[in-house]
Design a protein around this motif. Structure first.
Motif, PDB file in Angstrom:
ATOM      1  N   ALA A  40     -29.445 -49.853   7.030  1.00 10.84           N
ATOM      2  CA  ALA A  40     -29.393 -48.592   7.774  1.00 10.84           C
ATOM      3  C   ALA A  40     -28.135 -47.805   7.416  1.00 10.84           C
ATOM      4  O   ALA A  40     -28.187 -46.580   7.180  1.00 10.84           O
ATOM      5  CB  ALA A  40     -29.444 -48.860   9.274  1.00 10.84           C
ATOM      6  N   LYS A  41     -27.004 -48.475   7.346  1.00 13.81           N
ATOM      7  CA  LYS A  41     -25.749 -47.811   6.991  1.00 13.81           C
ATOM      8  C   LYS A  41     -25.804 -47.267   5.569  1.00 13.81           C
ATOM      9  O   LYS A  41     -25.364 -46.145   5.297  1.00 13.81           O
ATOM     10  CB  LYS A  41     -24.584 -48.775   7.153  1.00 13.81           C
ATOM     11  CG  LYS A  41     -23.236 -48.153   6.850  1.00 13.81           C
ATOM     12  CD  LYS A  41     -22.111 -49.162   7.081  1.00 13.81           C
ATOM     13  CE  LYS A  41     -20.747 -48.531   6.763  1.00 13.81           C
ATOM     14  NZ  LYS A  41     -19.640 -49.513   6.983  1.00 13.81           N
ATOM     15  N   ASP A  42     -26.363 -48.075   4.665  1.00 14.46           N
ATOM     16  CA  ASP A  42     -26.466 -47.646   3.265  1.00 14.46           C
ATOM     17  C   ASP A  42     -27.308 -46.385   3.133  1.00 14.46           C
ATOM     18  O   ASP A  42     -26.992 -45.499   2.329  1.00 14.46           O
ATOM     19  CB  ASP A  42     -27.063 -48.780   2.434  1.00 14.46           C
ATOM     20  CG  ASP A  42     -27.301 -48.388   0.991  1.00 14.46           C
ATOM     21  OD1 ASP A  42     -26.322 -48.238   0.242  1.00 14.46           O
ATOM     22  OD2 ASP A  42     -28.483 -48.207   0.608  1.00 14.46           O
ATOM     23  N   LEU A  43     -28.374 -46.302   3.917  1.00 17.70           N
ATOM     24  CA  LEU A  43     -29.282 -45.154   3.832  1.00 17.70           C
ATOM     25  C   LEU A  43     -28.868 -44.008   4.750  1.00 17.70           C
ATOM     26  O   LEU A  43     -29.471 -42.928   4.713  1.00 17.70           O
ATOM     27  CB  LEU A  43     -30.706 -45.602   4.168  1.00 17.70           C
ATOM     28  CG  LEU A  43     -31.362 -46.557   3.169  1.00 17.70           C
ATOM     29  CD1 LEU A  43     -32.707 -47.046   3.702  1.00 17.70           C
ATOM     30  CD2 LEU A  43     -31.537 -45.889   1.806  1.00 17.70           C
ATOM     31  N   GLY A  44     -27.892 -44.247   5.603  1.00 18.49           N
ATOM     32  CA  GLY A  44     -27.449 -43.214   6.520  1.00 18.49           C
ATOM     33  C   GLY A  44     -28.460 -42.913   7.612  1.00 18.49           C
ATOM     34  O   GLY A  44     -28.630 -41.755   8.025  1.00 18.49           O
ATOM     35  N   ALA A  92     -40.110 -48.544  -1.585  1.00 19.07           N
ATOM     36  CA  ALA A  92     -39.224 -48.560  -2.754  1.00 19.07           C
ATOM     37  C   ALA A  92     -37.792 -48.211  -2.375  1.00 19.07           C
ATOM     38  O   ALA A  92     -36.829 -48.801  -2.903  1.00 19.07           O
ATOM     39  CB  ALA A  92     -39.742 -47.594  -3.815  1.00 19.07           C
ATOM     40  N   GLU A  93     -37.607 -47.277  -1.456  1.00 16.71           N
ATOM     41  CA  GLU A  93     -36.264 -46.917  -1.023  1.00 16.71           C
ATOM     42  C   GLU A  93     -35.593 -48.069  -0.280  1.00 16.71           C
ATOM     43  O   GLU A  93     -34.395 -48.328  -0.449  1.00 16.71           O
ATOM     44  CB  GLU A  93     -36.320 -45.675  -0.132  1.00 16.71           C
ATOM     45  CG  GLU A  93     -36.636 -44.386  -0.875  1.00 16.71           C
ATOM     46  CD  GLU A  93     -36.772 -43.202   0.053  1.00 16.71           C
ATOM     47  OE1 GLU A  93     -36.155 -42.156  -0.232  1.00 16.71           O
ATOM     48  OE2 GLU A  93     -37.486 -43.324   1.078  1.00 16.71           O
ATOM     49  N   LEU A  94     -36.370 -48.767   0.541  1.00 19.17           N
ATOM     50  CA  LEU A  94     -35.810 -49.913   1.263  1.00 19.17           C
ATOM     51  C   LEU A  94     -35.455 -51.040   0.300  1.00 19.17           C
ATOM     52  O   LEU A  94     -34.431 -51.710   0.470  1.00 19.17           O
ATOM     53  CB  LEU A  94     -36.799 -50.399   2.321  1.00 19.17           C
ATOM     54  CG  LEU A  94     -37.083 -49.439   3.478  1.00 19.17           C
ATOM     55  CD1 LEU A  94     -38.068 -50.053   4.458  1.00 19.17           C
ATOM     56  CD2 LEU A  94     -35.793 -49.057   4.205  1.00 19.17           C
ATOM     57  N   SER A 104     -32.232 -50.138  -1.464  1.00 22.99           N
ATOM     58  CA  SER A 104     -31.095 -50.321  -0.570  1.00 22.99           C
ATOM     59  C   SER A 104     -30.754 -51.794  -0.423  1.00 22.99           C
ATOM     60  O   SER A 104     -29.578 -52.184  -0.445  1.00 22.99           O
ATOM     61  CB  SER A 104     -31.393 -49.702   0.796  1.00 22.99           C
ATOM     62  OG  SER A 104     -30.325 -49.927   1.693  1.00 22.99           O
ATOM     63  N   HIS A 105     -31.782 -52.617  -0.280  1.00 21.28           N
ATOM     64  CA  HIS A 105     -31.558 -54.054  -0.164  1.00 21.28           C
ATOM     65  C   HIS A 105     -30.808 -54.580  -1.380  1.00 21.28           C
ATOM     66  O   HIS A 105     -29.879 -55.393  -1.255  1.00 21.28           O
ATOM     67  CB  HIS A 105     -32.896 -54.778  -0.011  1.00 21.28           C
ATOM     68  CG  HIS A 105     -32.767 -56.270   0.092  1.00 21.28           C
ATOM     69  ND1 HIS A 105     -32.694 -57.079  -1.014  1.00 21.28           N
ATOM     70  CD2 HIS A 105     -32.671 -57.092   1.170  1.00 21.28           C
ATOM     71  CE1 HIS A 105     -32.572 -58.334  -0.621  1.00 21.28           C
ATOM     72  NE2 HIS A 105     -32.551 -58.364   0.693  1.00 21.28           N
ATOM     73  N   LEU A 106     -31.179 -54.125  -2.552  1.00 27.43           N
ATOM     74  CA  LEU A 106     -30.497 -54.565  -3.765  1.00 27.43           C
ATOM     75  C   LEU A 106     -29.025 -54.170  -3.742  1.00 27.43           C
ATOM     76  O   LEU A 106     -28.149 -54.940  -4.152  1.00 27.43           O
ATOM     77  CB  LEU A 106     -31.173 -53.962  -4.990  1.00 27.43           C
ATOM     78  CG  LEU A 106     -32.448 -54.642  -5.495  1.00 27.43           C
ATOM     79  CD1 LEU A 106     -33.005 -53.892  -6.695  1.00 27.43           C
ATOM     80  CD2 LEU A 106     -32.165 -56.093  -5.871  1.00 27.43           C
ATOM     81  N   ARG A 107     -28.748 -52.984  -3.256  1.00 24.88           N
ATOM     82  CA  ARG A 107     -27.354 -52.533  -3.234  1.00 24.88           C
ATOM     83  C   ARG A 107     -26.507 -53.348  -2.266  1.00 24.88           C
ATOM     84  O   ARG A 107     -25.382 -53.742  -2.588  1.00 24.88           O
ATOM     85  CB  ARG A 107     -27.300 -51.048  -2.857  1.00 24.88           C
ATOM     86  CG  ARG A 107     -27.815 -50.108  -3.941  1.00 24.88           C
ATOM     87  CD  ARG A 107     -27.466 -48.655  -3.629  1.00 24.88           C
ATOM     88  NE  ARG A 107     -28.133 -48.149  -2.435  1.00 24.88           N
ATOM     89  CZ  ARG A 107     -29.330 -47.549  -2.433  1.00 24.88           C
ATOM     90  NH1 ARG A 107     -29.989 -47.390  -3.582  1.00 24.88           N
ATOM     91  NH2 ARG A 107     -29.860 -47.101  -1.305  1.00 24.88           N
ATOM     92  N   VAL A 108     -27.025 -53.598  -1.077  1.00 24.03           N
ATOM     93  CA  VAL A 108     -26.195 -54.253  -0.056  1.00 24.03           C
ATOM     94  C   VAL A 108     -26.142 -55.762  -0.231  1.00 24.03           C
ATOM     95  O   VAL A 108     -25.250 -56.420   0.318  1.00 24.03           O
ATOM     96  CB  VAL A 108     -26.675 -53.903   1.370  1.00 24.03           C
ATOM     97  CG1 VAL A 108     -26.663 -52.407   1.579  1.00 24.03           C
ATOM     98  CG2 VAL A 108     -28.058 -54.470   1.646  1.00 24.03           C
ATOM     99  N   ALA A 109     -27.083 -56.320  -0.988  1.00 18.55           N
ATOM    100  CA  ALA A 109     -27.117 -57.777  -1.164  1.00 18.55           C
ATOM    101  C   ALA A 109     -26.784 -58.180  -2.582  1.00 18.55           C
ATOM    102  O   ALA A 109     -27.123 -59.279  -3.020  1.00 18.55           O
ATOM    103  CB  ALA A 109     -28.494 -58.315  -0.778  1.00 18.55           C
ATOM    104  N   ALA A 110     -26.117 -57.327  -3.313  1.00 17.00           N
ATOM    105  CA  ALA A 110     -25.761 -57.638  -4.697  1.00 17.00           C
ATOM    106  C   ALA A 110     -24.947 -58.928  -4.753  1.00 17.00           C
ATOM    107  O   ALA A 110     -24.008 -59.137  -3.979  1.00 17.00           O
ATOM    108  CB  ALA A 110     -24.967 -56.483  -5.294  1.00 17.00           C
ATOM    109  N   ASP A 111     -25.351 -59.806  -5.672  1.00 19.73           N
ATOM    110  CA  ASP A 111     -24.662 -61.089  -5.901  1.00 19.73           C
ATOM    111  C   ASP A 111     -24.763 -62.058  -4.730  1.00 19.73           C
ATOM    112  O   ASP A 111     -24.051 -63.063  -4.683  1.00 19.73           O
ATOM    113  CB  ASP A 111     -23.182 -60.864  -6.241  1.00 19.73           C
ATOM    114  CG  ASP A 111     -22.995 -60.076  -7.524  1.00 19.73           C
ATOM    115  OD1 ASP A 111     -23.809 -60.271  -8.448  1.00 19.73           O
ATOM    116  OD2 ASP A 111     -22.057 -59.267  -7.592  1.00 19.73           O
TER     117      ASP A 111
END
Length: 497
Positions: free
Chosen positions: A249-253, A267-269, A272-279
């Motif tokens: 939610a924070k990542d997507l504003g 696809a947007e979710l 976002s999941h990929l960005r916040v859970a990287a590594d």
């Protein structure tokens, strides 16, 4: 031409693609294919497509159909992103577009007897964000060949299945599994299966959902037996389980509400999941979706509930591999990067004593910090809780059988890592996906032994080795004698407690 009541053959001959056949189900007729004595019905919807008003909602029954439903090809898969890097080469992903991802595949023996066959319902793993029933490794042909009706279910993954939104039900992916169980009970007789003899089987995250359902008050009305493979037995408190949703939610504003999440495409979710859970991996404990403890489906931590007596009347087959964490340590190179400082920090964070670390080091001469960390984590997260549960079930006279998969894959230093047992359980060593995990010379005798044990449990409710008792018998599938070992590495298990 008819094989038996309710079956109509649509073609004859030696067509390599099989012979079409139709079965009548309570929802409507489905057309599958008969190949090599096994009936295959793929992509049958067990719930309505989770889109529109059904998105972020509990699963509902699909609309019945009158025209024959084509079920000769795999159905859509739940939204996901393939594994990356080294794991991507070991754990392939099948992505089939479409909305109707809540579907099951049924593999049934064509040869009928006067009675109904036992049923095995498979729930795949993948950290609640990967996997599907369309993966070649989950083909149920070998089970159907051995007179078990095999069902493999999809469920919603990631943000679609495990977000915790202010105005939406939690644990939707688990609700999907319950809907698949209910579909099986209502429909499986149409495929020759016995709805009273369903074994629920899951691996990894799928096994965690089996544990949650085994602890549920309705468990005995949904399935008769359970198999849990390489799975944590716990769920997360709401405060922890909500973190991934809050990060997305924070990542997507946006706000963590059903309305705002529904306004974003799958696809947007996923992005976002990929960005916040990287590594993020099971090793580093980064942010991830998980089962949440909540009043409706998981009213209590599953392990606590089972230790208190839940599910004791249901026979349980449970086990791990010897080197679970090696999947994330070896191929990725992370294991070689673990220093003694990393090991000490991780040990303290997990509440493991320095004496336990020393014991594990003495028992593994020449092992580096990464290998010791993997062994400690495997036992802390999986083996010791499993033994604790088996002990509690013994005291309550519950039937439990424990195994350990100890054969070492020669591929990329995998050893007896997480997921290595699956090609053997499914008896499909000849497939490309299996060879990518276990090599081209994996012992067929081991696959035969493991597959037969799982078939025996699904059919009779027990495998051929002793039930858990004061001796702590563990069937050790090592590809050699596959012996029963009593109280293996008890000194280490005691040190972890």
């Amino acid at each position: 031409m008819s094989l038996d009541t309710g079956v109509v053959l649509m073609g004859l001959g030696n067509d390599p693609h099989g012979i079409s056949l139709v079965r009548e189900t309570p929802c409507g007729p489905v057309e599958g294919v008969l190949i090599g004595g096994v009936e295959r019905f793929l992509g049958i919807p067990y719930a309505a497509a989770p889109v529109g008003r059904n998105r972020f909602a509990v699963p509902t029954l699909p609309e019945p159909w009158s025209e024959t439903l084509a079920a000769g090809h795999y159905g859509p898969t739940a939204g996901q992103v393939p594994y990356s890097g080294a794991l991507g080469t070991l754990l392939p992903t099948v992505v089939i577009p479409g909305d109707a991802c809540l579907n099951v595949n049924v593999f049934a023996p064509a040869k009928r007897t006067s009675g109904l066959r036992p049923v095995l319902l498979w729930i795949h793993g993948g950290s609640l964000q990967h996997g599907s029933n369309a993966l070649p490794g989950y083909d149920g042909t070998a089970f159907a060949r051995d007179a078990v009706v095999f069902v493999a279910a999809n469920y919603r993954l990631g943000a679609e299945g495990f977000s915790l939104l202010e105005d939406a039900p939690p644990n939707l992916g688990l609700a999907d599994v319950i809907a698949a169980l209910e579909w099986t009970r209502a429909n499986i007789a149409s495929f020759g299966g016995d709805p009273e003899q369903v074994t629920l089987m899951g691996h990894g995250a799928g096994g965690t959902m089996v544990a949650a359902l085994l602890a549920h008050p309705r468990a005995s009305s949904l399935f008769a037996r359970a198999i849990i493979q390489s799975a944590p037995l716990t769920a997360l408190p709401l405060s922890r389980a909500r973190r991934m949703t809050q990060r997305i939610a924070k990542d997507l504003g946006i706000e963590a509400t059903r309305e705002e999440f529904s306004a974003r495409t799958p696809a947007e979710l996923l992005a976002s999941h990929l960005r916040v859970a990287a590594d993020s991996t099971p090793l580093n404990g980064g942010p991830a979706h998980g089962l949440a403890i909540e009043p409706l489906l998981v009213p209590r931590d599953p392990l606590e509930a089972m230790l208190a007596g839940a599910g004791m009347d249901i026979p349980l087959l449970i086990g791990t591999t010897t080197q679970e964490l090696r999947l994330w340590l070896g191929p990725t190179g992370r294991g070689a990067k673990v220093s003694r400082v990393h090991l000490a920090v991780a040990r303290r964070k997990a509440g493991i004593s320095k004496d336990a670390q020393r014991l594990y080091g003495r028992n593994r001469p020449g092992a580096g910090p990464g290998e010791i960390l993997g062994a400690l984590a495997t036992d802390k997260v999986l083996r010791v809780p499993m033994y604790t549960l088996a002990d509690a079930r013994r005291y309550a006279e519950g039937q439990t059988q424990v195994y350990e998969f100890a054969w070492h894959s020669p591929v990329q230093d995998l050893g007896a890592a997480h997921r290595m047992e699956l090609p053997f359980v499914f008896d499909n060593l000849g497939t490309k996906d299996a060879a990518g995990l276990v090599g081209e010379e994996a012992p067929q005798s081991l696959a035969t032994a493991m597959h037969e044990a799982w078939v025996c449990f699904a059919t009779l409710g027990y495998a051929e080795w002793p039930h858990w008792d004061i001796r702590r018998p563990v069937k050790t599938f090592n590809g050699l004698g596959n012996d029963v070992v009593f109280s293996p590495r008890d000194d280490e298990a005691g040190a972890i407690c």
